[in-house]
Enzyme design. Sequence first.
Site, mmCIF file in Angstrom:
data_model
loop_
_atom_site.group_PDB
_atom_site.id
_atom_site.type_symbol
_atom_site.label_atom_id
_atom_site.label_comp_id
_atom_site.label_asym_id
_atom_site.label_seq_id
_atom_site.Cartn_x
_atom_site.Cartn_y
_atom_site.Cartn_z
ATOM 1 N N GLU A 239 0.810 -1.226 0.000
ATOM 2 C CA GLU A 239 0.000 0.000 0.000
ATOM 3 C C GLU A 239 0.840 1.271 0.000
ATOM 4 O O GLU A 239 0.825 2.032 0.960
ATOM 5 C CB GLU A 239 -0.896 -0.006 1.251
ATOM 6 C CG GLU A 239 -1.820 -1.194 1.314
ATOM 7 C CD GLU A 239 -2.635 -1.231 2.609
ATOM 8 O OE1 GLU A 239 -3.806 -1.620 2.543
ATOM 9 O OE2 GLU A 239 -2.095 -0.880 3.675
ATOM 10 N N CYS B 237 -2.442 33.847 10.216
ATOM 11 C CA CYS B 237 -2.229 34.589 11.452
ATOM 12 C C CYS B 237 -1.755 33.650 12.542
ATOM 13 O O CYS B 237 -2.528 33.260 13.423
ATOM 14 C CB CYS B 237 -3.509 35.289 11.867
ATOM 15 S SG CYS B 237 -3.898 36.579 10.715
ATOM 16 N N GLU B 238 -0.491 33.279 12.440
ATOM 17 C CA GLU B 238 0.062 32.234 13.295
ATOM 18 C C GLU B 238 1.575 32.294 13.091
ATOM 19 O O GLU B 238 2.028 32.149 11.962
ATOM 20 C CB GLU B 238 -0.517 30.901 12.772
ATOM 21 C CG GLU B 238 -0.213 29.670 13.519
ATOM 22 C CD GLU B 238 -1.184 29.408 14.662
ATOM 23 O OE1 GLU B 238 -2.376 29.759 14.580
ATOM 24 O OE2 GLU B 238 -0.714 28.865 15.654
HETATM 25 C C1 LIG Z 1 -0.809 5.655 5.649
HETATM 26 C C2 LIG Z 1 -0.974 4.264 5.284
HETATM 27 C C3 LIG Z 1 -0.384 3.769 4.125
HETATM 28 C C4 LIG Z 1 0.504 4.595 3.230
HETATM 29 O O1 LIG Z 1 1.640 5.064 3.878
HETATM 30 P P1 LIG Z 1 2.768 5.825 3.028
HETATM 31 O O2 LIG Z 1 3.791 6.158 4.059
HETATM 32 O O3 LIG Z 1 2.127 7.040 2.458
HETATM 33 O O4 LIG Z 1 3.255 4.892 2.000
HETATM 34 C C5 LIG Z 1 -0.615 2.461 3.777
HETATM 35 N N1 LIG Z 1 -1.412 1.667 4.540
HETATM 36 C C6 LIG Z 1 -1.982 2.119 5.668
HETATM 37 C C7 LIG Z 1 -2.846 1.208 6.441
HETATM 38 C C8 LIG Z 1 -1.788 3.411 6.085
HETATM 39 O O5 LIG Z 1 -2.357 3.842 7.212
#
Ligand SMILES: *Cc1c(COP(=O)(O)O)cnc(C)c1O
Length: 432
Positions: A291, A362-363
């Site tokens: 992922e 504004c920070e």
């Molecule tokens: C955030 C996340 C990702 C992606 O993470 P990256 O660092 O952007 O590659 C993949 N799987 C899950 C479950 C996540 O929470």
Amino acid sequence: MYVSDCISVNERGHLTIGSYDTVELAKQFGTPLYAFDENEIRRNIREFKKSIDDEYNGNGLVVYASKAFCCKEMLRLCNSEGAGVDVVSGGELYTAISVDFPAENIVFHGNNKTYEELEMAVDYNVGRIVVDNLTELRTLDKIAEEKGKTVGIMLRIKPGIDAHTHSFIKTGQIDSKFGFSLETGEALEGIKEALSMENIKLRGLHCHIGSQIFDLDPFELAATVMLDLFKQVKDETGVELEDLNLGGGFGIKYLKSDRPRAYSDYMRKVSTAVNSYAADLGLKTPFILIEPGRSIVGAAGLTLYTVGCVKDIPDVRTYISVDGGMGDNPRYALYQSAYEVICANKAGEKRDWTVTVAGKCCESGDLIQEWTRVQPVEPGDILAVLSTGAYNYSMASNYNRIPKLPVIFVKNGKAREVVKRETYEQMCSCDI
Ligand SMILES: *Cc1c(COP(=O)(O)O)cnc(C)c1O
């Protein structure tokens, strides 16, 4: 020479993205804006896919973690490349549904999905809902029963690996709000309960060990820890799970000095470990899901601003203020994230001036970068901040009622808006 091969300088001395002149982009679409090289995004997805093809016989799926950057065109692009999409909210799922994203290739995450979100996922026949806890598992079973459906799920497991400690450690009990813990027996208990449910099909297990990780060892260790659990499940229930989801977290270049590993190195290492360890344990090799989020879009995008005032405070520092800020890029305020800053219309000149780039909110903490090197800039110059493709647009807010920026995709000499600049009316459209 820059953080990504898609960034360069043309004969006019202007910074380019995907060979498109960023100064022209600023003229055409106004600033501030986000721009992406579409070809670079596609190359990144293809590289991940190729690594699974070459190193793991194609027995896996690249699932883009859309929380890094989610809009309709991005999800259409993922689908056109044969990638799946990971969503973590009803809104991200809605975006996927609105472009007819194939349900089988959607993975739905989140540690506290609402009843409505779960129903929405079941109605759309989302291929894999990654269940975080027992409450959710039971709710989902009930929803599935009411709708007369069988729902494909994975369980999110905390493998007890912290990839963010310098030399990563395998802890007894990792402190995290996500998932079922391995050490307490909660994971196995959840798996057994899921297997006993009539309307639930447990497809496999998921883990995600962190983000912006450069070291490959934690990924390998996570894979083996997960396979141990596959083995335990097989021994105790006779069921051999099919899917192993190894999450994302692959590091990218924010600074020229960052040295991310090639995705093929990652996949080779993980494949070798999974193949040999599964064989040792007498398991068949699982279908793998990965992922990547940041690594697909991060370095393929940049932000363009126009410089307003330049404020030199003698013996203190020089502030360069731009027409955006923490509303479009909260990452420096949140985690002091490092970025390269380039004056787009003077990109051929030396970056020999040390400045702090400030936004217009504004920070006092509304900074994009401190003590960074940039060309000698003046009011009206275009400033580019590189590697802002991930977790910028998606984390943007309307703080100070500043409208959200447009997103421009460039490809083969053409630029097109894929997200329009928000208008004041749109920003106020929910106000009564
Ligand atoms: C955030 C996340 C990702 C992606 O993470 P990256 O660092 O952007 O590659 C993949 N799987 C899950 C479950 C996540 O929470």
